[in-house]
Structures are given as structure tokens and as C-alpha cells.
Design an enzyme around this catalytic site. Sequence first.
Site, PDB file in Angstrom:
ATOM      1  N   ASN A  18      -1.940   1.793   6.006  1.00 24.91           N
ATOM      2  CA  ASN A  18      -1.083   0.712   5.543  1.00 24.91           C
ATOM      3  C   ASN A  18      -0.791  -0.182   6.731  1.00 24.91           C
ATOM      4  OD1 ASN A  18       0.797  -0.866   4.236  1.00 24.91           O
ATOM      5  ND2 ASN A  18       2.430   0.668   4.340  1.00 24.91           N
ATOM      6  N   GLY A  19      -0.965  -1.501   6.572  1.00 19.28           N
ATOM      7  CA  GLY A  19      -0.683  -2.413   7.681  1.00 19.28           C
ATOM      8  C   GLY A  19      -1.885  -3.279   7.983  1.00 19.28           C
ATOM      9  N   LYS A  66       5.696  -4.175  -3.987  1.00 13.23           N
ATOM     10  CA  LYS A  66       7.143  -3.984  -3.889  1.00 13.23           C
ATOM     11  C   LYS A  66       7.667  -4.144  -2.469  1.00 13.23           C
ATOM     12  CE  LYS A  66      11.164  -2.927  -5.609  1.00 13.23           C
ATOM     13  NZ  LYS A  66      11.863  -4.021  -6.312  1.00 13.23           N
ATOM     14  N   GLU A  81      17.170 -17.757  -7.895  1.00 13.65           N
ATOM     15  CA  GLU A  81      16.825 -16.386  -8.289  1.00 13.65           C
ATOM     16  C   GLU A  81      16.275 -16.351  -9.721  1.00 13.65           C
ATOM     17  OE1 GLU A  81      16.171 -13.802  -6.871  1.00 13.65           O
ATOM     18  OE2 GLU A  81      16.313 -12.243  -8.378  1.00 13.65           O
ATOM     19  N   GLU A 109       7.551 -15.050 -11.018  1.00 17.41           N
ATOM     20  CA  GLU A 109       6.783 -13.910 -10.513  1.00 17.41           C
ATOM     21  C   GLU A 109       6.279 -12.986 -11.624  1.00 17.41           C
ATOM     22  OE1 GLU A 109       8.879 -11.133  -7.953  1.00 17.41           O
ATOM     23  OE2 GLU A 109      10.740 -11.496  -9.023  1.00 17.41           O
ATOM     24  N   ARG A 169       3.841  -0.315  -4.920  1.00 20.65           N
ATOM     25  CA  ARG A 169       3.593  -0.852  -3.587  1.00 20.65           C
ATOM     26  C   ARG A 169       2.263  -1.611  -3.499  1.00 20.65           C
ATOM     27  NH1 ARG A 169       6.754   1.746   0.611  1.00 20.65           N
ATOM     28  NH2 ARG A 169       5.225   0.980   2.074  1.00 20.65           N
ATOM     29  N   LYS A 182      12.524 -15.040 -10.687  1.00 23.09           N
ATOM     30  CA  LYS A 182      12.254 -13.959 -11.652  1.00 23.09           C
ATOM     31  C   LYS A 182      11.215 -14.426 -12.663  1.00 23.09           C
ATOM     32  CE  LYS A 182      13.326 -11.256 -10.050  1.00 23.09           C
ATOM     33  NZ  LYS A 182      14.100 -11.095  -8.832  1.00 23.09           N
ATOM     34  N   HIS A 189      17.382 -37.513  -6.677  1.00 26.25           N
ATOM     35  CA  HIS A 189      16.699 -38.027  -5.483  1.00 26.25           C
ATOM     36  C   HIS A 189      15.194 -37.820  -5.547  1.00 26.25           C
ATOM     37  CE1 HIS A 189      20.549 -38.866  -3.658  1.00 26.25           C
ATOM     38  NE2 HIS A 189      20.950 -37.642  -3.973  1.00 26.25           N
ATOM     39  N   TRP A 194      -2.792  -2.643  -1.668  1.00 24.95           N
ATOM     40  CA  TRP A 194      -2.505  -4.077  -1.829  1.00 24.95           C
ATOM     41  C   TRP A 194      -3.384  -4.762  -0.801  1.00 24.95           C
ATOM     42  CZ3 TRP A 194      -0.432  -8.192   1.038  1.00 24.95           C
ATOM     43  CH2 TRP A 194      -0.026  -9.299   0.281  1.00 24.95           C
ATOM     44  N   CYS A 239       0.838  -1.183   0.000  1.00 21.16           N
ATOM     45  CA  CYS A 239       0.000   0.000   0.000  1.00 21.16           C
ATOM     46  C   CYS A 239       0.881   1.243   0.000  1.00 21.16           C
ATOM     47  CB  CYS A 239      -0.942   0.091   1.202  1.00 21.16           C
ATOM     48  SG  CYS A 239      -2.098  -1.257   1.320  1.00 21.16           S
TER      49      CYS A 239
HETATM   50  C1  F6R Z   1      11.418 -10.566  -6.043  1.00 25.50           C
HETATM   51  C2  F6R Z   1      11.362  -9.564  -5.011  1.00 25.50           C
HETATM   52  C3  F6R Z   1      11.030  -9.974  -3.618  1.00 25.50           C
HETATM   53  C4  F6R Z   1      11.851  -9.157  -2.614  1.00 25.50           C
HETATM   54  C5  F6R Z   1      11.406  -9.458  -1.186  1.00 25.50           C
HETATM   55  C6  F6R Z   1      12.244  -8.722  -0.165  1.00 25.50           C
HETATM   56  O1  F6R Z   1      11.805 -10.029  -7.258  1.00 25.50           O
HETATM   57  O2  F6R Z   1      11.568  -8.406  -5.258  1.00 25.50           O
HETATM   58  O3  F6R Z   1      11.229 -11.342  -3.428  1.00 25.50           O
HETATM   59  O4  F6R Z   1      13.186  -9.450  -2.795  1.00 25.50           O
HETATM   60  O5  F6R Z   1      10.070  -9.115  -1.020  1.00 25.50           O
HETATM   61  O6  F6R Z   1      12.135  -7.342  -0.309  1.00 25.50           O
HETATM   62  P1  F6R Z   1      13.179  -6.358   0.328  1.00 25.50           P
HETATM   63  O7  F6R Z   1      14.489  -6.583  -0.334  1.00 25.50           O
HETATM   64  O8  F6R Z   1      12.642  -4.992   0.087  1.00 25.50           O
HETATM   65  O9  F6R Z   1      13.260  -6.700   1.794  1.00 25.50           O
END
Ligand code: F6R
Length: 615
Positions: A101-102, A610, A488, A495, A27, A492, A511, A75, A2
Site C-alpha cells: 500500500n502506498g 475510504k 457537504e 460522489e 479501501r 455527498k 457574481h 485502489w 488499498c
Molecule cells: C467524502 C469522504 C472524503 C473524506 C476525506 C477525508 O464522503 O468521505 O471526502 O472525508 O477523504 O478522510 P478522513 O476523514 O479519513 O481523513
Amino acid sequence: MCGIVGYIGPRDAVPILLNGLRRLEYRGYDSAGIAVYTGPGEIQIRRNVGKLQGLVEAVEREPISGSPGIGHTRWATHGEPTVYNAHPHRSQSGRIVVVHNGIVENFLELKAELVAEGFTFRSETDTEVIVHLIERYLEGENLSLFEATRRALRHLKGSNAVVVMAAPEPDKLVTARLGNAGGITIGYGQGEMFIASDLPALLDHTREVAFLEPGQMAVVTRDGARLYTLDGEPVDFQVTTVPWDPVAAEKGEYRHFMLKEIHEQVRGLTDTIAGRVDVEQGRVRFLHLDISPQQARGIRKIFITACGTAYHAGLVGKTLLERLARIPVEVMVASEFRYADPLIGPDDVVLAISQSGETADTLAAMEEGRRKGATLWAIVNVIGSQAMRMADGYISMQVGPEISVASTKAYTAPLVDLYMLGLLLGELRGTLSAEQRRRLVDDLMHLPELVSEVLRREDDYAAVARQYVPIRNIFYLGRGIHMATAYEGALKLKEISYIHAEGYPAGEMKHGPIALLEPDFPVLALVPQDPWYEKMLSQVEQAKSRGAPVIALATDGDERVAELADHVLYIPPTPWLLAPVTAVVPLQIFAYVIATERGLDVDQPRNLAKSVTVE
Ligand code: F6R
């Protein structure tokens, strides 16, 4: 999660709020809304489901103007993304509005209490209890907006951030932060003031800001802000100047922020290294992380804690710190950390990695470390974030704002930070000779050039990616330092493309998971020249013999891999401790191309946000 904005000043708040929300849309983008004081005693609201553009159009259809104003991009946590559940929420009298927010953890209990008192709820959100509680005190007990908000907030359990506006007191906004539910930043203009949950929403207007700490509230007028504790005691605070350039938060010529941020990695890494290394001496120093030789030698263990992509950076960090500084490192996902009762003591370091510095789980893990007496370090991107302020020492990522929800440049920067931290601790603990350090620093100095070379091959990687657009499943396999690269790469892809992608330690395939392989289940194998090369080659053979198509990531000139694999993503030769940086970039491009070919919105994938400021 949010985004929250607020404006008070002589200008019309509407364009300022909408522009601020655009900056914060990463966000959350389930719905958006604004509330504006439009005239004597009147507050008007516009809300819309879906992305911000819908709200912009709603405001064009039914214009409003005035000041002050507050805005929100959501969000969803409690209640579906509908107009009724969109913020701002209004009190029963209609004279008070709030954005939030929260999560109000005791909202059912509070709601029952308020319903019994005669309040009618118009949404399914937890936020609505806040606005009714404020009304209870403002209208019911004739308290000021500040006092009513303060009293209301004392009922809430959980981490929450709010901005409140009331028609009877249009000369102020009241804002508060309880716990770690994302930040509240107050921006200083000339005769006008701004509030936002994140810096990008403020940078068009000011770089002079003050941050609310958890447990603080503020009264913001056109001329400034006063900060208080939740007990109403005034608090001293500092106004700081932030260095970010607003242009850095623009998409420019790029189609998506993600692509822009992938390309920004060369500059980001250059800035990350610059000013921190002494090539002649083979030395690293960090401005905000001061470690004495005695402290470095006394460290028993480092616990790295982080979420998602940052956690993957931590996995690479384990190899780097253990190899370079010979310190045992444990890496734990932050959401598990505090519940695991980790065996931490005063001789240990808890090292948090976080782009936003506001991730609730990561902050909670840091608090657990603090509680047990450990030293707290952080690697953080967002300047002034909670993780940065909580830590005893920090390394800032130096990559500028990362807007795309899928993290790219905030993955490669901490890899380099961890490498440099390994060098620093290696020097202080005497595990690296001056000669070794000079060589390692020299390798590092060439890294931005290698990433630049990788980016020049973007079209080659894109051509391979286009052949895999229709896939439904894929394994990313790696060993050693590239296990994390596999995780990773898979994250990517999943998501932003919604393809089922699994990162797996290649040696574990036999396994069980190898049973899944068949001709429409490709494998992306990380096979650069490193200590695990031969082992990885045999894993590629095993996948091929089960009929799975193989995309290999390999070092330039590798003919053996070319013979085995269906497609090869070549990277230039990179010292293996730094190869997680050059190897991940083709995987970022691979994911980006597949998602865009599928017509998806890569910057704002479904269900994501985000900064994840809820547990
Ligand atoms: C994936 C992504 C998330 C963040 C995670 C942690 O592309 O961006 O997995 O890495 O939510 O976020 P931060 O780094 O802001 O603590």
C-alpha cells in the site's frame, strides 16, 4: 487506499484472508488477490479484477488452502486495474510474494536498475520493484527474509506499507511501514496472528492489537511479533485492547452501509456527548484532551486542517470556535497546508480532523504543524490511527467503524465535538458565562432527539429526491454556518450519484454562477431559521426568477419558504449553532435515494477509496 491482510496459524488462511478483505474492500476495489503457502516450498496466488466477489468466485473455481497467507484489495495508482497489476506480486523465482500500500516514488529509477540486473517485470506497478529487491538480497546474497526485506526497504522513497511472505521461511510474515501510507496493525490470537491495514479486518478474531509506527518493521510468527526499526534495532511496543464491537462493522438489515451509518447518527451523537458534559455546571471535559486555563488563554490562533467531508466539518468548526471561544480560526485543506508555508508558531494549535486518522495529506499537515512548534490536536474516529498517536491531545468520534466510502456519521460527530470544544475553550478563556454554558449544553442534550425526528421523516425526503433522479446539474446554496452544509450536501451527491453538484456561497451567485440557472438546473437552498434567513430568502427568489426549480431546506412551519420553493425538506427547529447537524441528514438521504434510484453502488462509488493514504 488499498487493504492489506495477513494470517499465520494452524487454520486455513484462505477464508480468513477473504473475510478480512471483505472488511477492507472500502479501501479500494479495483482488483483483489491472495497468496497462500500451499505446501513444501510452494506459494499459490489467486487474483481477479474488480470487486472482491470476483476473487471469491475465482478461488471457488480453483481452490487453494494453506497457511500462512497474505491478501490485498487494490485502489490503483500505478498501472491500470488488470490481473497483471493486481497484488500479491511474485518475485522472479516465484518464492517471494508481497502486498503493498502506498507509492514507491523512485520506482522508475529502481526499475531501471533491476532491469539492468536481469529482473523481468510482469506488471506496471511500482510494487514489483519491492519484491525483486527482496529477491536480490534473499536469493542473491543469501540473507534471511527479514534481513532481505529490511535491506530492500532502505531503497524506497515515499510512504509505503508492505507484508511479505517467502516459501523458504513459511514460519513467518514480515511487515513494515514507511511513512504515512496507511497503518499496519498486528492482531494477537491464540497460537495464531493476523495483520491488517485497518481494524475491521481483525475484529472478528481479536481485539488485542499492536500498531506499527512509521519506520518500523515486524516479524510475525504464530506465537507473536517482534518489532524493529529499519536499522534492525529491536523496539519496545505495547499490545492494546480495542473497544469496537465487530457487529458494528456489519450491514445488518440495511441495504447499504451508507444507510445504516446515516441511521447510526442518533446513537453516535449520544455516545459522542455522553460522559463528556456536565449539565448542571455547563461544562465539557475530554478524556484525551487536557487543556489548562493558562494554555487556553495563550492560544493565538487555531488552524483546522482536513480533507473532503472532514474539511467541511472544519468550516463549521470555524464558526463554532470563533463564536464560542473568540479564538481566530483558519481552515485549510490539508493538501495545501504544508505547501502554503503557513504562519504558525508555538502559540498556535493545529487541529486535524480525520475519520480514518490515516489520510496522507492530513498527516503531512500535522507534521508541518509539529515542525513549526504548534500544539497538535486531532478529532479522529479510528482508534490507534496515526493522527491519534501523533497528536498532543485528541477527541475520539465515538461513532464506531464507518465503512461506506461516503462519510456521514463521521461528519456529524466532529460537528458536535467542535461545539463541545468551543464550550470548553469558552469556559477556560472566560468568553462564556456559566449561564450561557448551561443553556448551550442543554441545547446539545436535545440534539440526538432532533436527529431522531429528522430520521423519522426519511420517507418525505426520499419522495422529494425521487423527483430529481434524472438531473444532470444542481447547485447547493447556503450562507453563514450553512455554507459548509451546502458544500457537504453537494459532495455527498456528486460522489455517489456522479451528478455534477456544486456547493456555493449563496451570496456569490450573482457574481457569475447565476448565469448557469435554467429550468433543468435545480437549486437546493438551505433556508433554516437562523441569522442568515432573510438573506437566503432573497437568494431563493433570485433563483426562482431565473426559472430554476428550488428545493428548500427549511424549519417546520415556514410558510414563506413553502410559497417560494417547489419542494421543501423540513427539519425541526434547531438552535442555529447545531443546525448543521440536523440540516445535513436530509441531504445525506437525498443523495442516497438519488444514487440508489440510479442503480449505483453507493457504498463503493467508482474511483474512490475510504482512506486516502497517498498524496
Ligand atoms: C467524502 C469522504 C472524503 C473524506 C476525506 C477525508 O464522503 O468521505 O471526502 O472525508 O477523504 O478522510 P478522513 O476523514 O479519513 O481523513
